[in-house]
Design a protein around this motif. Structure first.
Motif, PDB file in Angstrom:
ATOM      1  N   ALA A 176      94.630 -16.272  22.625  1.00 57.47           N
ATOM      2  CA  ALA A 176      95.920 -15.916  23.213  1.00 57.47           C
ATOM      3  C   ALA A 176      95.919 -16.220  24.708  1.00 57.47           C
ATOM      4  O   ALA A 176      96.910 -16.724  25.259  1.00 57.47           O
ATOM      5  CB  ALA A 176      96.222 -14.442  22.971  1.00 57.47           C
ATOM      6  N   LEU A 230      97.433 -17.227  19.192  1.00 61.96           N
ATOM      7  CA  LEU A 230      97.143 -16.219  18.166  1.00 61.96           C
ATOM      8  C   LEU A 230      97.044 -16.865  16.785  1.00 61.96           C
ATOM      9  O   LEU A 230      96.184 -16.473  15.973  1.00 61.96           O
ATOM     10  CB  LEU A 230      98.232 -15.143  18.163  1.00 61.96           C
ATOM     11  CG  LEU A 230      98.227 -14.191  19.361  1.00 61.96           C
ATOM     12  CD1 LEU A 230      99.454 -13.277  19.316  1.00 61.96           C
ATOM     13  CD2 LEU A 230      96.949 -13.348  19.382  1.00 61.96           C
ATOM     14  N   VAL A 260     101.421 -17.905  23.848  1.00 61.25           N
ATOM     15  CA  VAL A 260     100.492 -16.881  23.342  1.00 61.25           C
ATOM     16  C   VAL A 260     100.491 -16.873  21.820  1.00 61.25           C
ATOM     17  O   VAL A 260      99.430 -16.741  21.184  1.00 61.25           O
ATOM     18  CB  VAL A 260     100.873 -15.494  23.900  1.00 61.25           C
ATOM     19  CG1 VAL A 260     100.070 -14.393  23.210  1.00 61.25           C
ATOM     20  CG2 VAL A 260     100.635 -15.449  25.409  1.00 61.25           C
TER      21      VAL A 260
END
Length: 316
Positions: A216, A109, A105
């Motif tokens: 994400a 990001l 994730v």
């Protein structure tokens, strides 16, 4: 009569990938007596699983009009992190899995921040992440495979005598992707951004925040794919999933998504991944050279992009 022609054309535009899959299955079943065996079909499903999971995450990105070239490297890095934290650092495997998911994730990001706030083109931002994630995987592993925890390797097993666990994981992730795209505000925002980013911004959608969520999700799906792949291999390998990002993008496009954004479905992506898996499996059964297989796959991808281009020209 014109209405019937229009309906037929609309059906083909929306379900062309499914029709192509049916034709491909029928052709291969006639050319090879082994193709329709239960064992072979389940093998096709297991082979499609990793690509399909990666492609589900890529669908989110492509729907917004972006692209993510880093999913293969992020998958490898996430698996390496899981194996290292569980095997070397001694963390319990559930906690190591959460750390691995957090890494995937986080990679997504970073991609989104480079794109939304750094104003880098998605191609450049994710290409940079491709190199960073692969490099980190090599640094952490010292270039050598790391054994996966026994509990995680069960993801590569079968349920009962036949059903591979990767197929179950693929179907679950497909349902999650479909729900996100069709039933949530996040999904509607993805389509709006891909259709017209400026119009989406003027309508009140916080584009930067939605891009953070989108990339994400792509990173999270890549983590799941990496863990599934490592479980099948029984070890996390730093060079694993190399080139899988191209297969993931191809599956999305073959499934009917538009590289210009605003169009794409989880079911279409699933069918696209199956087409690639069925094609490779059938060519193997027919003893076609691996070199020629690459040529055939390339032609299929080119045709899918060409169809998308012609379709968009016809709609304009």
């Amino acid at each position: 009569m014109p209405n019937k022609v229009f309906l037929r054309q609309s059906w083909l535009a929306e379900n062309g990938a499914l029709a192509a899959l049916v034709v491909l299955v029928v052709a291969l079943s006639l050319l090879s007596s082994d193709f329709l065996s239960v064992t072979n079909l389940l093998n096709v499903g297991a082979q499609a699983a990793v690509t399909a999971i990666l492609a589900f995450g890529s669908t989110f990105v492509i729907v917004t009009g972006g692209i993510d070239l880093s999913v293969g490297s992020v998958a490898a890095l996430s698996a390496i992190v899981l194996a290292w934290t569980a095997g070397v650092a001694g963390l319990p495997w559930p906690l190591a899995t959460l750390v691995s998911l957090a890494v995937g994730v986080a990679c997504g990001l970073v991609n989104a921040m480079l794109i939304a706030y750094g104003k880098l083109p998605p191609f450049i931002a994710t290409l940079a992440m491709l190199g960073i994630a692969r490099g980190l995987a090599l640094v952490i592993s010292q270039g050598s495979p790391i054994t996966m925890p026994d509990a995680v390797t069960h993801l590569g097993d079968t349920i009962g005598p036949y059903l591979p666990v990767p197929v179950v994981v693929m179907l679950v992730m497909g349902v999650i992707a479909a729900v996100i795209l069709n039933r949530t505000y996040v999904g509607r925002a993805m389509y709006a951004i891909g259709g017209n980013e400026e119009a989406a911004r003027l309508s009140g959608i916080k584009v930067s925040r939605q891009l953070l969520i989108t990339y994400a999700l792509s990173g999270g799906f890549a983590t799941v794919a990496g863990i599934v792949l490592a479980s099948r291999l029984a070890s996390a390998q730093p060079q694993a999933a190399a080139g899988y990002e191209l297969d993931a993008i191809a599956a999305v496009v073959i499934g009917g998504a538009s590289l210009s954004g605003g169009k794409g479905r989880a079911l279409g992506t699933f069918v696209g991944a199956l087409i690639l898996a069925v094609l490779r499996n059938g060519l193997n059964l027919l003893s076609v050279s691996a070199f020629w297989q690459q040529v055939v796959i390339g032609v299929v991808i080119a045709l899918a992009v060409l169809v998308d281009t012609l379709r968009r020209r016809g709609m304009s």
